[in-house]
Design a protein around this motif. Structure first.
Motif, PDB file in Angstrom:
ATOM      1  N   ARG A 159       0.838  -1.192   0.000  1.00  0.00           N
ATOM      2  CA  ARG A 159       0.000   0.000   0.000  1.00  0.00           C
ATOM      3  C   ARG A 159       0.883   1.256   0.000  1.00  0.00           C
ATOM      4  O   ARG A 159       2.088   1.194   0.215  1.00  0.00           O
ATOM      5  N   GLU A 160       0.226   2.412  -0.227  1.00  0.00           N
ATOM      6  CA  GLU A 160       0.951   3.680  -0.327  1.00  0.00           C
ATOM      7  C   GLU A 160       0.945   4.502   0.958  1.00  0.00           C
ATOM      8  O   GLU A 160       1.867   5.272   1.223  1.00  0.00           O
ATOM      9  N   ALA A 161      -0.129   4.382   1.744  1.00  0.00           N
ATOM     10  CA  ALA A 161      -0.306   5.308   2.867  1.00  0.00           C
ATOM     11  C   ALA A 161      -0.937   4.591   4.051  1.00  0.00           C
ATOM     12  O   ALA A 161      -1.593   3.548   3.919  1.00  0.00           O
ATOM     13  N   MET A 162      -0.732   5.199   5.234  1.00  0.00           N
ATOM     14  CA  MET A 162      -1.255   4.622   6.477  1.00  0.00           C
ATOM     15  C   MET A 162      -1.494   5.749   7.470  1.00  0.00           C
ATOM     16  O   MET A 162      -0.699   6.694   7.563  1.00  0.00           O
ATOM     17  N   ALA A 163      -2.572   5.639   8.225  1.00  0.00           N
ATOM     18  CA  ALA A 163      -2.904   6.643   9.233  1.00  0.00           C
ATOM     19  C   ALA A 163      -2.898   6.000  10.612  1.00  0.00           C
ATOM     20  O   ALA A 163      -3.372   4.862  10.789  1.00  0.00           O
ATOM     21  N   VAL A 164      -2.360   6.753  11.590  1.00  0.00           N
ATOM     22  CA  VAL A 164      -2.234   6.259  12.965  1.00  0.00           C
ATOM     23  C   VAL A 164      -2.944   7.234  13.903  1.00  0.00           C
ATOM     24  O   VAL A 164      -2.686   8.450  13.864  1.00  0.00           O
ATOM     25  N   GLU A 165      -3.826   6.681  14.733  1.00  0.00           N
ATOM     26  CA  GLU A 165      -4.538   7.495  15.716  1.00  0.00           C
ATOM     27  C   GLU A 165      -4.579   6.758  17.044  1.00  0.00           C
ATOM     28  O   GLU A 165      -4.973   5.590  17.097  1.00  0.00           O
ATOM     29  N   ASP A 166      -4.139   7.446  18.099  1.00  0.00           N
ATOM     30  CA  ASP A 166      -4.148   6.877  19.436  1.00  0.00           C
ATOM     31  C   ASP A 166      -3.444   5.523  19.477  1.00  0.00           C
ATOM     32  O   ASP A 166      -3.883   4.587  20.134  1.00  0.00           O
ATOM     33  N   ARG A 170      -2.201  -2.355  16.521  1.00  0.00           N
ATOM     34  CA  ARG A 170      -1.335  -1.342  17.100  1.00  0.00           C
ATOM     35  C   ARG A 170      -0.269  -0.936  16.074  1.00  0.00           C
ATOM     36  O   ARG A 170       0.161  -1.739  15.250  1.00  0.00           O
ATOM     37  N   ALA A 171       0.155   0.317  16.154  1.00  0.00           N
ATOM     38  CA  ALA A 171       1.045   0.876  15.143  1.00  0.00           C
ATOM     39  C   ALA A 171       2.507   0.627  15.500  1.00  0.00           C
ATOM     40  O   ALA A 171       3.220   1.521  15.962  1.00  0.00           O
ATOM     41  N   ASP A 172       2.957  -0.596  15.309  1.00  0.00           N
ATOM     42  CA  ASP A 172       4.371  -0.945  15.408  1.00  0.00           C
ATOM     43  C   ASP A 172       4.893  -1.067  13.984  1.00  0.00           C
ATOM     44  O   ASP A 172       4.504  -1.994  13.254  1.00  0.00           O
ATOM     45  N   PHE A 173       5.755  -0.141  13.556  1.00  0.00           N
ATOM     46  CA  PHE A 173       6.253  -0.199  12.183  1.00  0.00           C
ATOM     47  C   PHE A 173       7.602   0.494  12.079  1.00  0.00           C
ATOM     48  O   PHE A 173       8.012   1.242  12.980  1.00  0.00           O
ATOM     49  N   ILE A 174       8.296   0.199  10.975  1.00  0.00           N
ATOM     50  CA  ILE A 174       9.619   0.775  10.746  1.00  0.00           C
ATOM     51  C   ILE A 174       9.690   1.347   9.335  1.00  0.00           C
ATOM     52  O   ILE A 174       8.988   0.899   8.430  1.00  0.00           O
ATOM     53  N   VAL A 175      10.560   2.341   9.175  1.00  0.00           N
ATOM     54  CA  VAL A 175      10.868   2.943   7.876  1.00  0.00           C
ATOM     55  C   VAL A 175      12.300   2.564   7.528  1.00  0.00           C
ATOM     56  O   VAL A 175      13.208   2.730   8.357  1.00  0.00           O
ATOM     57  N   LEU A 176      12.502   2.049   6.311  1.00  0.00           N
ATOM     58  CA  LEU A 176      13.811   1.552   5.899  1.00  0.00           C
ATOM     59  C   LEU A 176      14.408   2.387   4.782  1.00  0.00           C
ATOM     60  O   LEU A 176      13.684   2.998   3.980  1.00  0.00           O
ATOM     61  N   ASP A 177      15.732   2.362   4.675  1.00  0.00           N
ATOM     62  CA  ASP A 177      16.406   3.032   3.565  1.00  0.00           C
ATOM     63  C   ASP A 177      16.546   2.119   2.354  1.00  0.00           C
ATOM     64  O   ASP A 177      17.052   2.525   1.312  1.00  0.00           O
ATOM     65  N   THR A 178      16.118   0.869   2.485  1.00  0.00           N
ATOM     66  CA  THR A 178      16.282  -0.141   1.446  1.00  0.00           C
ATOM     67  C   THR A 178      14.972  -0.899   1.273  1.00  0.00           C
ATOM     68  O   THR A 178      14.323  -1.251   2.262  1.00  0.00           O
ATOM     69  N   ASP A 179      14.588  -1.169   0.041  1.00  0.00           N
ATOM     70  CA  ASP A 179      13.392  -1.966  -0.226  1.00  0.00           C
ATOM     71  C   ASP A 179      13.791  -3.441  -0.223  1.00  0.00           C
ATOM     72  O   ASP A 179      14.412  -3.926  -1.177  1.00  0.00           O
ATOM     73  N   LEU A 180      13.459  -4.137   0.831  1.00  0.00           N
ATOM     74  CA  LEU A 180      13.886  -5.527   0.979  1.00  0.00           C
ATOM     75  C   LEU A 180      13.285  -6.440  -0.075  1.00  0.00           C
ATOM     76  O   LEU A 180      13.789  -7.546  -0.303  1.00  0.00           O
ATOM     77  N   LEU A 181      12.212  -6.004  -0.722  1.00  0.00           N
ATOM     78  CA  LEU A 181      11.533  -6.846  -1.707  1.00  0.00           C
ATOM     79  C   LEU A 181      12.133  -6.734  -3.101  1.00  0.00           C
ATOM     80  O   LEU A 181      11.931  -7.626  -3.932  1.00  0.00           O
ATOM     81  N   THR A 182      12.854  -5.658  -3.380  1.00  0.00           N
ATOM     82  CA  THR A 182      13.340  -5.445  -4.743  1.00  0.00           C
ATOM     83  C   THR A 182      14.847  -5.227  -4.844  1.00  0.00           C
ATOM     84  O   THR A 182      15.394  -5.310  -5.943  1.00  0.00           O
ATOM     85  N   CYS A 187       6.726   2.275  17.963  1.00  0.00           N
ATOM     86  CA  CYS A 187       6.108   1.225  18.775  1.00  0.00           C
ATOM     87  C   CYS A 187       4.870   1.799  19.440  1.00  0.00           C
ATOM     88  O   CYS A 187       4.958   2.828  20.131  1.00  0.00           O
ATOM     89  N   ASP A 188       3.740   1.168  19.213  1.00  0.00           N
ATOM     90  CA  ASP A 188       2.478   1.642  19.775  1.00  0.00           C
ATOM     91  C   ASP A 188       2.178   3.080  19.331  1.00  0.00           C
ATOM     92  O   ASP A 188       1.618   3.875  20.084  1.00  0.00           O
ATOM     93  N   GLY A 189       2.597   3.407  18.125  1.00  0.00           N
ATOM     94  CA  GLY A 189       2.367   4.737  17.590  1.00  0.00           C
ATOM     95  C   GLY A 189       3.371   5.780  18.027  1.00  0.00           C
ATOM     96  O   GLY A 189       3.329   6.917  17.558  1.00  0.00           O
ATOM     97  N   ARG A 190       4.292   5.414  18.930  1.00  0.00           N
ATOM     98  CA  ARG A 190       5.299   6.361  19.420  1.00  0.00           C
ATOM     99  C   ARG A 190       6.582   6.217  18.614  1.00  0.00           C
ATOM    100  O   ARG A 190       7.033   5.107  18.334  1.00  0.00           O
TER     101      ARG A 190
END
Length: 583
Positions: free
Chosen positions: A39-46, A534-546, A562-565
């Protein structure tokens, strides 16, 4: 009363109308949902994900207060999960003094000499978890070598329950040619076949060493601060959840304090360690007591999920319990051609332990390395499954390195979860190949067979010592682990070790995300980026899929949530990701 109800409803509507605190857009989001949607976008609230989709549809949720993070096409994926660490002990490894990296027996002996010079005569020199498989010579330092390096200090080179010690350590511990194991536990003392004297190699018997650790005493504040520093480093490589693979009350107290102080940057599931020597009734009672622990009712940030025991020795030390003899080996100091390793728990006692855990609603796992030990544990799971339901307990096998086609199929059929350490293949394949040969390693870490049969595997590290994702023992850099699952290539080893067991990129990502979440009973909360989680996610400098496969090892985390923080920010997101932060 009517007005109060109206006010409450209006307040609730106002709070809901507040909108997301964060929107990520122009990203390549690997959701790791069942379809592995991008997907392209994601929204996080609380702290929760409230939308995942295209840029336009998610941006409709934007308010004046929403932070919008434009990632310029960078990859986003769920936070990574390490299914087996020893964080509290690892954080304290170098509290007293730095421990250099060691790649040779000479490095070990240089350290022993340096410690002998730094310590008073008679003080113990203790070096732990420098595994012989990872030394260039691939052998234990001998008793004579340790004597030469530390003639006036008892010295132990310890790798889990096995060790090589010097003469003074044997004398201080009362271990001589007449010594016998009498406590009902496993293990034996290696002796010289000509003289009958101990060689200095102890199999499963380090409990008999009368070690007095030198060095300064740590305060609770010291332990807290060093654990917090380690957790910060976990965050820097994208780890948002861990499982403490051998927890005690002291560990749980530290985690709880960190949570109470609002400083816990990741989720902690814990398997409570239970000793297995003594009357079986006492062990069963100890297991049932774990089921009554207050943290059994903990939330998704901190919880006790089960119990952990140690079933056999290790492949790194030559004591894993194998279905066939190890074979005579200079590497592992094995002289007995019939030696199969060490099984710490007889099957009938193991059955009683697993049953007590199952009846108590606990996950059961055991340190289980050799194929003989794996067969024993899976056999107990199979027997009990015929008289009681076990699948919802999510019983596990910690390590599960050597398997067979039969145990692979049973693991899948029973819903048992192997908790694996891919970096062990990277670090240890050379030695294992030279000792066992290629064919005997056919079912070493058979990840692809398990996944293709419909099972799951949870990735991890067994991190034991030091802070630093690649200098640690064992390395906890998830990207080294992911790369290893894809390539099955190893240090100092030519070629690939059974490439038929290599994973696809999607499979590799799953074992460090949703599979880990399942093993930790967190899959309703995290492990994939889906609405409501819950919003546990990371931003990478490399696309692991390509990206080229070798670029995966060099991938860097730009941000960790972690947990939106935001719990880690490399401070180079704009420069490296081409991204912008808007209001």
């Amino acid at each position: 009363m009517k007005y109060a109800l109206v006010i409450c409803l209006c307040l609730g509507a106002a709070l809901h109308a507040a909108g997301p605190e964060l929107i990520v857009r122009n990203a390549r989001i690997a959701t790791v949902d069942p379809a592995f949607s991008i997907r392209e976008a994601m929204a996080v609230e609380d702290g929760r994900i409230v939308a995942v989709g295209g840029n336009d549809e998610v941006l409709r949720l934007r308010t004046a207060a929403t932070e919008v993070l434009d990632l310029g096409g960078r990859m986003v994926m769920p936070g990574l999960i390490d299914s087996h660490v020893h964080a509290c002990g690892a954080a304290m490894t170098e509290f007293d003094h730095p421990i250099p990296d060691m790649e040779s027996v000479q490095d070990v002996l240089d350290y022993v000499r340096a410690r002998a010079e730094a310590l008073d005569d008679g003080q113990w020199i203790v070096l732990q978890q420098v595994f012989i498989t990872r030394l260039r010579e691939r052998r234990y330092p001998t008793r004579a070598e340790l004597d030469l390096g530390a003639p006036k200090n008892p010295c132990v080179f310890r790798t889990g329950p096995d060790a090589s010690v010097n003469t003074l350590a044997l004398q201080r511990s009362g271990i001589d040619r007449d010594f016998r194991v009498t406590d009902g536990g496993p293990g034996h003392i290696e002796t010289d076949p000509q003289t009958g004297e101990p060689t200095g190699i102890l199999r499963g018997c380090t409990r008999y060493l009368k070690i007095r650790q030198p060095g300064r005493e740590a305060t609770e504040r010291d332990r807290y601060d060093r654990l917090l520093a380690l957790f910060g480093d976990y965050s820097s490589v994208g780890i948002t959840s861990i499982c403490d693979g051998s927890a005690g009350q002291g560990n749980l107290d530290l985690y709880q304090k960190m949570l109470d102080e609002g400083e816990l940057p990741l989720r902690v599931a814990s398997q409570y360690y239970v000793g297995t020597i003594g009357p079986i009734e006492d062990i069963e009672q100890a297991i049932r007591k774990v089921a009554e622990h207050p943290l059994r009712r903990g939330g998704p940030m901190l919880r006790v999920i089960g119990v952990k025991v140690f079933l056999d020795g290790g492949m790194l030390t030559g004591s894993a319990y194998m279905s066939r003899p190890w074979g005579v080996s200079a590497i592992y100091a094995i002289d007995d051609p019939d030696y199969r390793g060490v099984l710490f728990i007889p099957k009938d006692r193991l059955r009683a332990m697993v049953r007590a855990a199952t009846e108590s609603g606990l996950q059961f796992t055991a340190h289980t390395v050799g194929d003989g030990a794996v067969e024993t544990l899976v056999g107990v799971y199979d027997e009990l499954s015929r008289i009681m339901p076990i699948r919802d307990r999510r019983h596990a096998i910690t390590h599960s390195n050597f398997m067979s086609p039969e145990t692979v199929q049973k693991v899948v059929d029973l819903g048992v979860i192997p908790l694996v350490q891919p970096a062990w293949l990277y670090l240890d394949a050379r030695t294992l190949f030279e000792h066992f040969g290629y064919e005997r390693l056919r079912w070493f870490q058979p990840w692809r067979s398990i996944l293709d049969a419909g099972g799951i595997v949870a990735g991890g590290s067994d991190h034991m010592q030091k802070i630093g994702s690649l200098r640690s023992i064992n390395p906890y850099d998830p990207f080294l682990g992911i790369w290893t699952t894809l390539t099955r290539r190893a240090r100092w080893y030519d070629g690939q070790l059974h490439p038929e067991e290599a994973l696809t990129r999607e499979q590799a990502i799953r074992i460090y995300t949703i599979h880990g979440a399942t093993a930790l009973f967190l899959d309703d909360h995290v492990g994939s980026l889906e609405k409501g989680k819950r919003a546990d996610f990371i931003v990478l400098d490399t696309d692991l899929l390509t990206c080229p496969v070798d670029a995966i090892r060099r991938a860097r985390v730009l941000r960790t949530y972690c947990d939106g923080r935001l719990v880690f920010d490399r401070q180079s997101l704009r420069a490296e990701a081409g991204g912008t932060v808007e209001k």
